[in-house]
Design a protein around this motif. Structure first.
Motif, PDB file in Angstrom:
ATOM      1  N   PRO A  73       0.827  -1.215   0.000  1.00  0.00           N
ATOM      2  CA  PRO A  73       0.000   0.000   0.000  1.00  0.00           C
ATOM      3  C   PRO A  73       0.859   1.261   0.000  1.00  0.00           C
ATOM      4  O   PRO A  73       1.937   1.297   0.606  1.00  0.00           O
ATOM      5  N   VAL A  74       0.398   2.287  -0.669  1.00  0.00           N
ATOM      6  CA  VAL A  74       1.150   3.538  -0.773  1.00  0.00           C
ATOM      7  C   VAL A  74       1.354   4.186   0.587  1.00  0.00           C
ATOM      8  O   VAL A  74       2.416   4.743   0.884  1.00  0.00           O
ATOM      9  N   ASP A  75       0.319   4.121   1.449  1.00  0.00           N
ATOM     10  CA  ASP A  75       0.414   4.778   2.758  1.00  0.00           C
ATOM     11  C   ASP A  75       1.219   3.972   3.772  1.00  0.00           C
ATOM     12  O   ASP A  75       1.322   4.361   4.939  1.00  0.00           O
ATOM     13  N   ALA A  76       1.770   2.840   3.374  1.00  0.00           N
ATOM     14  CA  ALA A  76       2.544   2.003   4.306  1.00  0.00           C
ATOM     15  C   ALA A  76       4.051   2.214   4.134  1.00  0.00           C
ATOM     16  O   ALA A  76       4.851   1.465   4.687  1.00  0.00           O
ATOM     17  N   GLY A  77       4.431   3.229   3.366  1.00  0.00           N
ATOM     18  CA  GLY A  77       5.839   3.454   3.070  1.00  0.00           C
ATOM     19  C   GLY A  77       6.702   3.623   4.305  1.00  0.00           C
ATOM     20  O   GLY A  77       7.796   3.055   4.390  1.00  0.00           O
ATOM     21  N   HIS A  78       6.214   4.390   5.298  1.00  0.00           N
ATOM     22  CA  HIS A  78       7.027   4.651   6.488  1.00  0.00           C
ATOM     23  C   HIS A  78       7.247   3.385   7.312  1.00  0.00           C
ATOM     24  O   HIS A  78       8.270   3.216   7.961  1.00  0.00           O
ATOM     25  N   ARG A  79       6.265   2.473   7.276  1.00  0.00           N
ATOM     26  CA  ARG A  79       6.412   1.223   8.030  1.00  0.00           C
ATOM     27  C   ARG A  79       7.467   0.317   7.376  1.00  0.00           C
ATOM     28  O   ARG A  79       8.261  -0.334   8.057  1.00  0.00           O
ATOM     29  N   TYR A  90       2.159  -5.409  12.867  1.00  0.00           N
ATOM     30  CA  TYR A  90       1.710  -4.835  11.595  1.00  0.00           C
ATOM     31  C   TYR A  90       1.727  -5.928  10.536  1.00  0.00           C
ATOM     32  O   TYR A  90       2.646  -6.747  10.485  1.00  0.00           O
TER      33      TYR A  90
END
Length: 462
Positions: A37-43, A100
């Motif tokens: 997912p695009v919003d999971a980059g920081h993880r 996660y």
């Protein structure tokens, strides 16, 4: 295997392993295979950092890079498998406690890709090493002083090792030789240094005790002055207590006049990698914008070029073009006369450039080219090298390593004009101490002190 190659072996594989780990993860993160997912980059970025830390801890825990003997594929492969197992279990524990839902496909592919690259690279490079050790070409010429049992054993050891050394022969007083030698007796002991200089000999090994022949120490100093390394091969333990450096070749003790950490290939590679990275950072983030600004100011301040280019003495006394921002007015004595305090040739802007060391910044291009290092003895003008080598016997020793943008002597106050012999002796003693005690931490310390003195102001800078 020689210890310098063992250190290079360790350093090389640490870099390769981390490069493989990061490359596999970056490829997977930036591809659509794992549907991240695009919003999971920081993880995944956090996972990226943790993976690097856990691999270093796993390799440390399994002693992966600790090996005091010849590289052995079977042994190294087994240690690699243990390190990979510890790494995988550590990653699983981290993912479990982090709570996660990372992509399972990403985890499996990254681990599989990393494992495959590690084992493949180990097989190829260790195989290449053994191949190179068998077919490598000679690139070092040596001679042996003395023809005795120790000398013959040393020559045989070089032959057994299949090293990169070619032995020209022995030097021994002819009346002492009563047998035929497989290698020629080139001449008497006194003929050694002239022959070595004339025939580009790289190293001289003496098997004769200085207590037996007092001229040996004089020969050693003459050799170093001609940039030829001189090493002792003792037959008695009394040498161990002298102020010399001992290393071993085929369990034979060899004494040098001093330790040289940068003769170790691993240390040399570390220093060069550090030089490349540091100089690129300075060029990209500082010189890219500072050079145009200083160029305008230099042009406005005085007539002449922006850069001052001068031949200087480099490693092995080879000449190279040293770059600086011009801080003097154009003059005919630039290559002959040393800059002194209140020198009328220094421009108004030049005083600021020299006081803050900004005039030295273009030398990072010399570092990038390989002519210089970030830290080392400061390069001198050719005429000074010629004059100083006559004043001080140990002067030429500083040319065994690359000159530096900054140095140990400079941060300890020995920079600027040389007015008396003590100034030169102090500078050379600090340069030689640096050569004998080099470490990356020492380089970092010298860089920090250089920056600190640039802001604080150095009384010897003018």
């Amino acid at each position: 295997m020689n210890s310098r190659y063992i250190n290079l072996f360790r350093f090389f594989f640490v870099c390769i392993d981390l490069l493989a780990l990061n490359m596999v993860q970056l490829v997977l993160i930036n591809s659509n295979i794992c549907h991240i997912p695009v919003d999971a980059g920081h993880r995944y970025f956090l996972l990226f950092i943790v993976a690097n830390m856990l691999w270093l801890l796993s390799s440390y825990a399994t002693a992966l890079y600790v090996d005091g003997s010849n590289p052995n594929y079977d042994r190294f492969a087994k240690r690699t498998m243990r390190a990979l197992l510890v790494f995988f279990l550590s990653m699983v524990l981290f993912i479990f406690f982090y709570h996660y839902d990372f992509s399972r496909l990403f985890i499996l592919l990254s681990f599989a890709g990393f494992s495959l690259i590690l084992l493949s690279v180990r097989f190829l490079l260790i195989g290449a090493h053994f191949y190179a050790s068998r077919v490598g070409k000679t690139n070092k010429k040596i001679v042996i002083v003395g023809y005795n049992d120790v000398a013959k054993k040393l020559a045989l050891s070089f032959s057994i090792e299949k090293s990169n050394a070619l032995i020209d022969g022995y030097f021994e007083d002819q009346e002492l030789v009563d047998e035929l030698s497989p290698l020629p007796i080139i001449g008497n002991i006194d003929d050694c240094i002239p022959y070595a200089v004339k025939n580009n000999i790289n190293e001289i090994y003496s098997t004769i005790s200085p207590e037996v022949n007092t001229s040996i120490y004089e020969m050693a100093h003459k050799a170093e002055k001609s940039l030829i390394r001189f090493k002792f091969v003792p037959d008695f333990k009394l040498y161990v207590n002298r102020n010399t450096h001992m290393e071993y070749f085929h369990e034979m003790p060899i004494l040098s006049l001093r330790p040289e950490p940068l003769e170790d290939v691993g240390n040399s590679a570390k220093k060069r990698c550090f030089d490349l990275i540091f100089s690129l950072l300075v060029i990209v983030f500082v010189l890219s914008w500072l050079t145009p600004l200083l160029a305008i100011l230099i042009k406005l301040n005085s007539r002449g070029p922006v850069f001052f280019v001068q031949l200087r003495s480099g490693k092995d006394n080879k000449q190279f073009k040293c770059y600086k921002f011009r801080s003097l007015s154009v003059n005919k004595d630039a290559n002959l006369k040393q800059v002194s305090r209140n020198d009328s040739r220094i421009t108004t802007l030049g005083k600021i450039l020299r006081k803050t060391n900004l005039d030295e910044l273009p030398q990072f291009f010399n570092v990038l080219k390989g002519d210089m290092s970030i830290v080392g003895p400061r390069p001198h003008m050719l005429v000074h090298t010629e004059n100083y080598s006559k004043l001080l016997e140990e002067y030429m020793i500083r040319h065994f390593i690359k000159p530096g943008v900054t140095g140990w002597a400079q941060v300890n106050g020995f920079r600027g004009e040389i007015k008396k012999p003590e100034d030169l002796r102090n500078r050379i003693e600090y340069d030689i101490w640096y050569m004998e005690n080099w470490s990356l931490w020492l380089d970092l310390r010298i860089i920090f002190l250089t920056v600190f003195l640039s802001f604080k102001g150095d009384n010897n800078a003018f």
